[in-house]
Enzyme design. Structure first.
Site, PDB file in Angstrom:
ATOM      1  N   TYR A   1       0.831  -1.216   0.000  1.00 47.93           N
ATOM      2  CA  TYR A   1       0.000   0.000   0.000  1.00 47.93           C
ATOM      3  C   TYR A   1       0.861   1.260   0.000  1.00 47.93           C
ATOM      4  O   TYR A   1       0.494   2.264  -0.611  1.00 47.93           O
ATOM      5  CB  TYR A   1      -0.991  -0.013   1.171  1.00 47.93           C
ATOM      6  CG  TYR A   1      -2.211  -0.858   0.853  1.00 47.93           C
ATOM      7  CD1 TYR A   1      -3.247  -0.355   0.060  1.00 47.93           C
ATOM      8  CD2 TYR A   1      -2.321  -2.168   1.303  1.00 47.93           C
ATOM      9  CE1 TYR A   1      -4.352  -1.121  -0.259  1.00 47.93           C
ATOM     10  CE2 TYR A   1      -3.422  -2.953   0.990  1.00 47.93           C
ATOM     11  CZ  TYR A   1      -4.441  -2.419   0.205  1.00 47.93           C
ATOM     12  OH  TYR A   1      -5.529  -3.189  -0.123  1.00 47.93           O
TER      13      TYR A   1
ATOM     14  N   VAL B   1      -9.432   4.399  -4.331  1.00 46.47           N
ATOM     15  CA  VAL B   1      -8.943   4.849  -3.026  1.00 46.47           C
ATOM     16  C   VAL B   1      -7.954   6.003  -3.197  1.00 46.47           C
ATOM     17  O   VAL B   1      -7.352   6.463  -2.242  1.00 46.47           O
ATOM     18  CB  VAL B   1      -8.310   3.684  -2.233  1.00 46.47           C
ATOM     19  CG1 VAL B   1      -9.351   2.602  -1.957  1.00 46.47           C
ATOM     20  CG2 VAL B   1      -7.107   3.085  -2.961  1.00 46.47           C
TER      21      VAL B   1
ATOM     22  N   HIS C   1     -14.768   2.523  -1.226  1.00 47.24           N
ATOM     23  CA  HIS C   1     -13.731   1.618  -0.736  1.00 47.24           C
ATOM     24  C   HIS C   1     -12.675   2.337   0.106  1.00 47.24           C
ATOM     25  O   HIS C   1     -11.553   1.853   0.235  1.00 47.24           O
ATOM     26  CB  HIS C   1     -13.095   0.858  -1.909  1.00 47.24           C
ATOM     27  CG  HIS C   1     -14.052  -0.105  -2.574  1.00 47.24           C
ATOM     28  ND1 HIS C   1     -13.858  -0.620  -3.830  1.00 47.24           N
ATOM     29  CD2 HIS C   1     -15.225  -0.638  -2.119  1.00 47.24           C
ATOM     30  CE1 HIS C   1     -14.880  -1.436  -4.135  1.00 47.24           C
ATOM     31  NE2 HIS C   1     -15.711  -1.452  -3.112  1.00 47.24           N
TER      32      HIS C   1
ATOM     33  N   CYS D   1      -5.621   2.835  13.092  1.00 48.03           N
ATOM     34  CA  CYS D   1      -5.103   1.723  13.897  1.00 48.03           C
ATOM     35  C   CYS D   1      -5.932   0.463  13.643  1.00 48.03           C
ATOM     36  O   CYS D   1      -7.167   0.516  13.653  1.00 48.03           O
ATOM     37  CB  CYS D   1      -5.140   2.100  15.378  1.00 48.03           C
ATOM     38  SG  CYS D   1      -4.630   0.728  16.438  1.00 48.03           S
TER      39      CYS D   1
ATOM     40  N   ASN E   1     -15.703   2.013 -21.387  1.00 46.16           N
ATOM     41  CA  ASN E   1     -14.662   1.027 -21.087  1.00 46.16           C
ATOM     42  C   ASN E   1     -14.043   0.597 -22.416  1.00 46.16           C
ATOM     43  O   ASN E   1     -14.769   0.461 -23.401  1.00 46.16           O
ATOM     44  CB  ASN E   1     -15.329  -0.187 -20.384  1.00 46.16           C
ATOM     45  CG  ASN E   1     -14.347  -1.049 -19.631  1.00 46.16           C
ATOM     46  OD1 ASN E   1     -13.376  -1.538 -20.190  1.00 46.16           O
ATOM     47  ND2 ASN E   1     -14.597  -1.223 -18.349  1.00 46.16           N
TER      48      ASN E   1
HETATM   49  P1  OAD Z   1     -10.674  -3.346 -12.136  1.00 51.59           P
HETATM   50  O1  OAD Z   1      -9.181  -3.344 -12.150  1.00 51.59           O
HETATM   51  O2  OAD Z   1     -11.384  -4.594 -11.769  1.00 51.59           O
HETATM   52  O3  OAD Z   1     -11.230  -2.957 -13.571  1.00 51.59           O
HETATM   53  C1  OAD Z   1     -10.738  -1.860 -14.269  1.00 51.59           C
HETATM   54  C2  OAD Z   1     -11.615  -1.673 -15.484  1.00 51.59           C
HETATM   55  O4  OAD Z   1     -11.170  -0.485 -16.136  1.00 51.59           O
HETATM   56  C3  OAD Z   1     -11.560  -2.796 -16.508  1.00 51.59           C
HETATM   57  O5  OAD Z   1     -12.883  -3.124 -16.905  1.00 51.59           O
HETATM   58  C4  OAD Z   1     -10.768  -2.191 -17.679  1.00 51.59           C
HETATM   59  O6  OAD Z   1     -11.197  -2.693 -18.937  1.00 51.59           O
HETATM   60  C5  OAD Z   1     -11.135  -0.726 -17.531  1.00 51.59           C
HETATM   61  N1  OAD Z   1     -10.163   0.225 -18.093  1.00 51.59           N
HETATM   62  C6  OAD Z   1      -8.830   0.095 -18.189  1.00 51.59           C
HETATM   63  N2  OAD Z   1      -8.294   1.200 -18.734  1.00 51.59           N
HETATM   64  C7  OAD Z   1      -9.321   2.074 -18.972  1.00 51.59           C
HETATM   65  C8  OAD Z   1      -9.406   3.387 -19.524  1.00 51.59           C
HETATM   66  N3  OAD Z   1      -8.334   4.060 -19.921  1.00 51.59           N
HETATM   67  N4  OAD Z   1     -10.637   3.959 -19.605  1.00 51.59           N
HETATM   68  C9  OAD Z   1     -11.746   3.292 -19.186  1.00 51.59           C
HETATM   69  N5  OAD Z   1     -11.705   2.051 -18.659  1.00 51.59           N
HETATM   70  C10 OAD Z   1     -10.515   1.445 -18.553  1.00 51.59           C
HETATM   71  O7  OAD Z   1     -11.107  -2.122 -11.217  1.00 51.59           O
HETATM   72  P2  OAD Z   1     -12.453  -1.845 -10.446  1.00 51.59           P
HETATM   73  O8  OAD Z   1     -13.643  -2.239 -11.240  1.00 51.59           O
HETATM   74  O9  OAD Z   1     -12.365  -0.469  -9.921  1.00 51.59           O
HETATM   75  O10 OAD Z   1     -11.551  -3.049  -4.359  1.00 51.59           O
HETATM   76  O11 OAD Z   1     -12.318  -2.849  -9.248  1.00 51.59           O
HETATM   77  C11 OAD Z   1     -13.272  -2.803  -8.242  1.00 51.59           C
HETATM   78  C12 OAD Z   1     -12.618  -3.058  -6.924  1.00 51.59           C
HETATM   79  O12 OAD Z   1     -11.868  -4.267  -6.973  1.00 51.59           O
HETATM   80  C13 OAD Z   1     -11.592  -2.023  -6.517  1.00 51.59           C
HETATM   81  O13 OAD Z   1     -12.151  -0.901  -5.914  1.00 51.59           O
HETATM   82  C14 OAD Z   1     -10.779  -2.798  -5.545  1.00 51.59           C
HETATM   83  C15 OAD Z   1     -10.597  -4.042  -6.369  1.00 51.59           C
HETATM   84  O14 OAD Z   1     -10.167  -5.107  -5.720  1.00 51.59           O
HETATM   85  C16 OAD Z   1     -10.971  -2.954  -3.169  1.00 51.59           C
HETATM   86  O15 OAD Z   1      -9.845  -2.562  -3.009  1.00 51.59           O
HETATM   87  C17 OAD Z   1     -11.900  -3.376  -2.082  1.00 51.59           C
END
Ligand code: OAD
Length: 256
Positions: free
Chosen positions: A72, A108, A124, A132, A224
């Site tokens: 992190y 985040v 998130h 802590c 996307n």
């Molecule tokens: P992901 O990493 O799962 O997905 C990212 C998405 O962004 C994918 O569908 C890609 O195709 C798309 N993408 C990539 N580049 C892009 C661009 N330039 N423009 C538009 N889209 C693009 O991320 P999240 O959906 O945010 O949770 O993941 C959800 C959660 O899973 C996160 O918040 C995190 C993770 O584990 C926690 O940390 C609890």
């Protein structure tokens, strides 16, 4: 890519122009063009050996605090060195142009705020708000991350109880902040148009947000590079980079 945008743009622009309340729902893809790897991208260096899904749990932190804290801190260091991209700037501009915008993010990072959005519901949590592990007391970071490169790092200790400091993010298996989640669900159910940007839509409960909006009758637009399956007539998939598509939408909307 652009042919598809032209094809649907008049309906989409009309939906934005007529909307009294727009929700923008973002995921890691919105920060990708700032140079922040998404969760499902391959990682580099030390972290290439680890699955982010397996680092983002309380069990992982307790099993190897230096590994998880180091990961992190590496991400926080990366975030301090990047800037908002045209997608973040376009979303901030939408907040200025449209009568009412609710921004809901799974990210985040603080790139939406740095782009100029005045409010964002962080489902998130925030990597910049550690606390802590034992007593929950917030911890203030002392300047930039101590590490210069990718490495394990011992977490700091709580001033009050000497517990380990953990990142202020929601880990798998943990509850989302209640206020933010309730406000996000209410906004999704009451908006006229929802833009879902850069999310894989697989992590619950956040992943329900676009379908809550489309079931309630809002126009839902997925932005996307990958095609997103759509299930209703009021749902669209616009394939392309957020940093290219969103500035076009902002430019086209008639709102003063
Ligand atoms: P992901 O990493 O799962 O997905 C990212 C998405 O962004 C994918 O569908 C890609 O195709 C798309 N993408 C990539 N580049 C892009 C661009 N330039 N423009 C538009 N889209 C693009 O991320 P999240 O959906 O945010 O949770 O993941 C959800 C959660 O899973 C996160 O918040 C995190 C993770 O584990 C926690 O940390 C609890």
């Amino acid at each position: 890519m652009h042919r598809e945008l032209v094809q649907i743009s008049s309906e989409l622009i009309k939906a934005l122009d007529n909307a009294k309340h727009v929700v923008v729902f973002t995921g890691a893809g919105v920060s990708a063009e700032s140079g922040v790897s998404t969760f499902r991208d391959a990682l580099s260096g030390l972290w290439a050996r680890f699955d982010p899904m397996q680092l983002a749990t309380a069990e992982a932190f307790l099993a190897d605090p230096e590994l998880v804290w180091g990961w992190y801190e590496w991400r926080r260091q990366l975030l301090l060195g990047v800037v908002p991209n045209p997608a973040h700037l376009a979303i901030a501009r939408l907040e200025q142009k449209l009568p009412k915008v609710t921004l809901i993010t799974q990210n985040v990072d603080d790139l939406h705020e740095r782009a100029g959005n005045t409010q964002a519901l962080h489902l998130h949590g925030s990597i910049f708000a550690p606390r802590c592990f034992d007593c929950g007391r917030p911890h203030a970071f002392a300047g930039a991350p101590a590490m210069a490169s990718e490495q394990k790092l011992e977490p700091p200790r709580c001033d009050m109880c000497d517990g380990m400091i953990r990142p202020g993010v929601v880990w798998f298996g943990e509850s989302l902040p209640e206020h933010a989640l309730n406000a996000a669900f209410a906004a999704a159910e009451n908006c006229d148009c929802l833009l879902s940007v850069g999310t894989s839509g697989v992590v619950q409960p956040a992943a329900q947000i676009p379908s809550l909006a489309s079931r309630a009758g809002a126009t839902v637009v997925h932005i996307n590079p990958d095609a997103v399956p759509v299930h209703r007539v009021n749902e669209y998939s616009v394939q392309g980079l957020a940093g290219e598509i969103l500035p076009l939408l902002v430019q086209e909307t008639q709102h003063a």
